[in-house]
Design a protein around this motif. Structure first.
Motif, mmCIF file in Angstrom:
data_model
loop_
_atom_site.group_PDB
_atom_site.id
_atom_site.type_symbol
_atom_site.label_atom_id
_atom_site.label_comp_id
_atom_site.label_asym_id
_atom_site.label_seq_id
_atom_site.Cartn_x
_atom_site.Cartn_y
_atom_site.Cartn_z
ATOM 1 N N TRP A 28 0.846 -1.195 0.000
ATOM 2 C CA TRP A 28 0.000 0.000 0.000
ATOM 3 C C TRP A 28 0.882 1.247 0.000
ATOM 4 C CZ3 TRP A 28 -5.094 -0.341 -0.733
ATOM 5 C CH2 TRP A 28 -5.738 -1.551 -0.445
ATOM 6 N N ARG A 29 0.436 2.278 -0.726
ATOM 7 C CA ARG A 29 1.187 3.525 -0.753
ATOM 8 C C ARG A 29 0.234 4.710 -0.793
ATOM 9 N NH1 ARG A 29 4.480 3.207 -6.365
ATOM 10 N NH2 ARG A 29 5.858 4.554 -5.109
ATOM 11 N N ASN A 30 0.771 5.864 -0.499
ATOM 12 C CA ASN A 30 -0.011 7.101 -0.513
ATOM 13 C C ASN A 30 -0.146 7.604 -1.940
ATOM 14 O OD1 ASN A 30 -0.298 7.500 2.427
ATOM 15 N ND2 ASN A 30 1.947 7.658 2.364
ATOM 16 N N ASN A 31 -1.187 8.355 -2.153
ATOM 17 C CA ASN A 31 -1.446 8.903 -3.488
ATOM 18 C C ASN A 31 -0.853 10.303 -3.577
ATOM 19 O OD1 ASN A 31 -2.521 8.753 -6.092
ATOM 20 N ND2 ASN A 31 -4.401 9.832 -5.462
ATOM 21 N N ASN A 32 0.482 10.374 -3.392
ATOM 22 C CA ASN A 32 1.110 11.695 -3.257
ATOM 23 C C ASN A 32 2.320 11.888 -4.156
ATOM 24 O OD1 ASN A 32 2.863 9.952 -2.009
ATOM 25 N ND2 ASN A 32 2.948 11.044 -0.050
ATOM 26 N N GLY A 33 2.383 11.164 -5.250
ATOM 27 C CA GLY A 33 3.537 11.374 -6.117
ATOM 28 C C GLY A 33 3.434 10.561 -7.394
ATOM 29 N N SER A 34 4.550 10.489 -8.078
ATOM 30 C CA SER A 34 4.591 9.772 -9.364
ATOM 31 C C SER A 34 4.687 8.272 -9.127
ATOM 32 C CB SER A 34 5.799 10.254 -10.178
ATOM 33 O OG SER A 34 6.998 9.810 -9.555
ATOM 34 N N GLU A 35 4.916 7.570 -10.200
ATOM 35 C CA GLU A 35 4.992 6.112 -10.146
ATOM 36 C C GLU A 35 6.173 5.649 -9.301
ATOM 37 O OE1 GLU A 35 6.056 2.078 -11.325
ATOM 38 O OE2 GLU A 35 7.202 3.851 -11.935
ATOM 39 N N THR A 36 7.169 6.471 -9.179
ATOM 40 C CA THR A 36 8.358 6.087 -8.411
ATOM 41 C C THR A 36 8.547 6.889 -7.136
ATOM 42 O OG1 THR A 36 9.683 7.621 -9.748
ATOM 43 C CG2 THR A 36 9.584 5.313 -10.484
ATOM 44 N N THR A 37 7.911 8.075 -7.001
ATOM 45 C CA THR A 37 8.194 8.943 -5.847
ATOM 46 C C THR A 37 7.124 8.880 -4.751
ATOM 47 O OG1 THR A 37 7.073 10.840 -6.865
ATOM 48 C CG2 THR A 37 9.446 10.565 -7.313
ATOM 49 N N ALA A 38 5.933 8.347 -5.028
ATOM 50 C CA ALA A 38 4.883 8.283 -3.995
ATOM 51 C C ALA A 38 5.381 7.461 -2.805
ATOM 52 C CB ALA A 38 3.617 7.674 -4.575
ATOM 53 N N THR A 39 5.092 7.925 -1.596
ATOM 54 C CA THR A 39 5.578 7.251 -0.392
ATOM 55 C C THR A 39 4.724 6.026 -0.063
ATOM 56 O OG1 THR A 39 4.228 8.698 0.986
ATOM 57 C CG2 THR A 39 6.494 9.371 0.597
ATOM 58 N N TRP A 40 5.326 5.114 0.691
ATOM 59 C CA TRP A 40 4.640 3.873 1.055
ATOM 60 C C TRP A 40 3.894 4.042 2.367
ATOM 61 C CZ3 TRP A 40 4.449 0.653 -2.839
ATOM 62 C CH2 TRP A 40 5.477 0.642 -3.788
ATOM 63 N N LYS A 41 2.718 3.405 2.459
ATOM 64 C CA LYS A 41 1.924 3.470 3.695
ATOM 65 C C LYS A 41 2.303 2.369 4.683
ATOM 66 C CE LYS A 41 -2.458 4.538 3.699
ATOM 67 N NZ LYS A 41 -2.472 5.944 4.167
ATOM 68 N N ALA A 42 2.834 1.271 4.184
ATOM 69 C CA ALA A 42 3.140 0.124 5.046
ATOM 70 C C ALA A 42 4.226 -0.704 4.397
ATOM 71 C CB ALA A 42 1.878 -0.721 5.249
ATOM 72 N N PRO A 43 4.873 -1.574 5.160
ATOM 73 C CA PRO A 43 5.881 -2.464 4.572
ATOM 74 C C PRO A 43 5.255 -3.421 3.565
ATOM 75 C CG PRO A 43 6.099 -2.356 6.973
ATOM 76 C CD PRO A 43 4.807 -1.687 6.626
ATOM 77 N N LEU A 44 6.123 -4.137 2.875
ATOM 78 C CA LEU A 44 5.699 -5.085 1.854
ATOM 79 C C LEU A 44 4.807 -6.167 2.474
ATOM 80 C CD1 LEU A 44 6.193 -5.914 -1.157
ATOM 81 C CD2 LEU A 44 7.996 -7.444 -0.274
ATOM 82 N N ASN A 45 3.735 -6.486 1.773
ATOM 83 C CA ASN A 45 2.800 -7.554 2.167
ATOM 84 C C ASN A 45 2.215 -7.338 3.568
ATOM 85 O OD1 ASN A 45 3.356 -8.898 -0.291
ATOM 86 N ND2 ASN A 45 5.134 -9.940 0.622
ATOM 87 N N THR A 46 1.909 -6.092 3.889
ATOM 88 C CA THR A 46 1.374 -5.754 5.215
ATOM 89 C C THR A 46 0.019 -5.084 5.063
ATOM 90 O OG1 THR A 46 3.595 -5.454 6.111
ATOM 91 C CG2 THR A 46 1.766 -4.477 7.356
ATOM 92 N N ALA A 47 -0.976 -5.617 5.780
ATOM 93 C CA ALA A 47 -2.318 -5.023 5.754
ATOM 94 C C ALA A 47 -2.299 -3.662 6.428
ATOM 95 C CB ALA A 47 -3.307 -5.947 6.455
ATOM 96 N N ILE A 48 -3.271 -2.824 6.060
ATOM 97 C CA ILE A 48 -3.360 -1.496 6.671
ATOM 98 C C ILE A 48 -4.760 -1.257 7.234
ATOM 99 C CG2 ILE A 48 -1.605 -0.497 5.153
ATOM 100 C CD1 ILE A 48 -3.945 0.862 3.618
ATOM 101 N N GLN A 49 -4.859 -0.276 8.100
ATOM 102 C CA GLN A 49 -6.142 0.201 8.618
ATOM 103 C C GLN A 49 -6.233 1.687 8.312
ATOM 104 O OE1 GLN A 49 -7.092 1.015 12.990
ATOM 105 N NE2 GLN A 49 -8.233 -0.884 12.651
ATOM 106 N N ILE A 50 -7.347 2.095 7.700
ATOM 107 C CA ILE A 50 -7.493 3.504 7.352
ATOM 108 C C ILE A 50 -8.489 4.154 8.306
ATOM 109 C CG2 ILE A 50 -6.910 3.160 4.934
ATOM 110 C CD1 ILE A 50 -9.895 3.307 4.296
#
Length: 572
Positions: A28-50
């Motif tokens: 999961w990642r944030n919708n705050n950048g390009s295809e390569t610069t958007a930041t990640w919301k959680a580590p790889l293969n990790t569920a999130i809570q919004i």
């Protein structure tokens, strides 16, 4: 080969090969950048809570893992979600979907992706697509070569997302997964059902929030329909609206409950199959009195009686007619009318052994007299029965009194509308019936306390005491704590006219003025406002205050010799 058959075979090879495709990773990642610069919301293969409705992105790596095959397989550009751990899948394009596509100003729809989350050999990577809208594009992977791709979807939660629900995601035609993209939400629609609760609750005075009844998990009570904080369990209750919720994965909507806080302390006893056994003997000369309200005229309805060889005396209601007698002559005195059901009556009977005189009273007025009634046999006395468990009373009873003397009509009238202060000359049994709680389990309250000071407590027999009938109830005509006033000469005799008297006082309706002269009575409230004026005639004049509010009033009586005095009246 037939061209149509060839096309069908090629198509089958293209799609059914998807049985060997799977999701290998997600992030999961944030919708705050390009295809390569958007930041990640959680580590790889990790569920999130919004906890908000902000847009977010999910990058999914899909691989083809067959061996010994040749051909191609298509990876879809469509995303699906499940609310039930993958038992069924739905497109995010459905109506009232919990997610929709979100346009990204930094990244055009269907921009090619680079390898970012998969750890497979870069030489096996096939560029996927960044998707911010629906797309029918397919990413083609060669089979049997461990090819993989990465698709990234730009999504936004909607108001239809459900609090506490676990959402899983997949690429539409990729049925298998090593790691399943997962998300939960703390915002949106709560699917927790409402607590189970009665819409109206009647509670006793001095009750608290902990006394309210509702079924559910983690029950909370509020004073507000929305907002506010839960009430402490020690919060005192008052009449009004309260709101209740339960919490499972989230807190449910609140249910409105009308709470009525009333005095449920028992003031009378409903007889329906039960009676009260008294421990003492019935006096030979007596006065019996009680307040009664009949439910059913089919029983004999004994009020204060004693039957069989144990006692042959009764005041009862055969067919609804107030009657009394001894030794088989049960109509020695009787009313000329039938009582009305569900109506309070004060009933009394006196018997003078010396003169063999029996007098029957209804609402303080003598209605029948017999001067030739022999003494009764035996001495047992019961409330609500003639013999043990027989000829029972059906209705409500309060203020039962037994005296070992004959009361006058004036004495009966003066004390019938209030509670006695306690021990009185000649009073041997006195029951106020102020026990238990209406509608509660009163099985431990099986003794009727004697307030005469003689310790003649009654034993309740065959009462249910755990239901809404055959139990202690409220609603007596006599107000608890309203004690009778013992009137002296200064209270009800006028100066210079000792024969003029006013009784009973207090009274719930009628007051009587006894006078040997004509005159005028003027009633004032405590502010001095005139309420009514009435002529006083020689003899007995009735002052009817049945429709006058309860309270304290001043009655000024002036006789024809212009002598006057003001008397305080208590209307209850």
């Amino acid at each position: 080969m037939n061209k149509t058959l060839l096309f069908t075979l090629l198509l089958a090879n293209f799609f059914f090969a998807n049985a060997n495709t799977r999701i290998s990773a997600y992030r999961w990642r944030n919708n705050n950048g390009s295809e390569t610069t958007a930041t990640w919301k959680a580590p790889l293969n990790t569920a999130i809570q919004i906890n908000n409705f902000d847009a977010l992105r999910i990058r999914i790596a899909a691989e083809e893992y067959s061996t010994g095959t040749s051909g191609t397989v298509g990876i879809s550009s469509k995303i699906e979600f499940s609310e039930n751990n993958g038992n069924s899948w739905q497109s995010i394009l459905i109506s009232n979907s919990p997610f929709v596509f979100e346009i990204n100003p930094d990244l055009p729809h269907e921009t090619a992706t680079t390898q970012q989350i998969s750890t497979a050999s870069p030489g096996m990577f096939v560029p996927g697509l960044f998707l911010s809208a629906d797309s029918s594009s397919m990413i083609t992977l060669a089979t049997g070569q461990n090819k993989f791709t990465e698709q990234e979807f730009s999504l936004k939660p909607t108001a239809f997302i459900k609090i506490g629900t676990t959402y899983t995601f997949r690429i539409a035609n990729v049925p298998n997964a090593l790691n399943i993209p997962t998300l939960t939400s703390t915002v949106g629609i709560c699917t927790t059902p409402a607590a189970t609760v009665a819409s109206t609750q009647k509670l006793n005075i001095n009750t608290k929030v902990s006394d309210l009844a509702a079924t559910g998990t983690d029950i909370k009570w509020y004073a507000d329909a929305v907002g506010g904080t839960p009430l402490a369990v020690t919060t005192p209750l008052s009449t009004g609206l309260y709101y209740v919720s339960q919490t499972l994965s989230c807190e449910s909507l609140r249910t409105e409950v009308q709470v009525n806080v009333v005095d449920l302390n028992g003031t009378s006893l409903e007889f329906q199959g039960g009676y009260v056994e008294l421990p003492n003997n019935m006096p030979a000369t007596y006065t019996k009195e009680a307040w009664i309200k009949i439910n059913d005229f089919s029983p004999v309805n004994n009020i204060i009686s004693g039957g069989g060889v144990e006692g042959e005396h009764a005041i009862y209601l055969p067919g609804g007619v107030l009657s009394s007698g001894h030794n088989g002559q049960w109509d020695a005195v009787e009313d000329s009318e039938t009582l009305n059901a569900d109506t309070w009556y004060h009933v009394a009977v006196t018997y003078d052994l010396a003169t063999s005189t029996m007098i029957l009273y209804k609402n303080g007025v003598a209605i029948s007299e017999n001067n030739n009634v022999p003494a009764f046999i035996g001495n047992v006395v019961r409330i609500g029965a003639f013999d043990q468990g027989g000829n029972l009373f059906s209705g409500v009873m309060d203020e039962v009194r037994i005296w070992n003397k004959v009361l006058t009509q004036t004495e009966i009238q003066n004390n019938m509308n209030c509670e006695l202060s306690g021990a009185q000359p000649g009073l041997i049994n006195y029951y106020k019936f102020n026990h238990g709680v209406e509608g509660a389990d009163n099985s431990a309250v099986a003794t009727l306390t004697d307030s005469s000071g003689n310790g003649n407590d009654g034993i309740l027999t065959d009462f249910d005491l755990s239901a809404n009938t055959s139990n202690w109830i409220t609603g007596s005509i006599i107000q608890t704590g309203n004690t009778c006033t013992t009137l002296g000469l200064d209270d009800h005799n006028l100066d210079g006219i000792s024969s003029l008297k006013v009784y009973p006082n207090p009274s719930s309706s009628a007051f009587f003025i006894n006078s040997d002269t004509n005159g005028t009575a003027v009633l004032f409230d405590i502010l001095g406002k005139t309420i009514q004026t009435q002529k006083v005639n020689v003899g007995t004049t009735t002052l009817n205050l049945g429709n006058t509010p309860n309270g304290i009033y001043l009655l000024k009586i002036t006789n024809e010799n212009n002598q006057s005095k003001t008397v305080k009246l208590i209307k209850n």
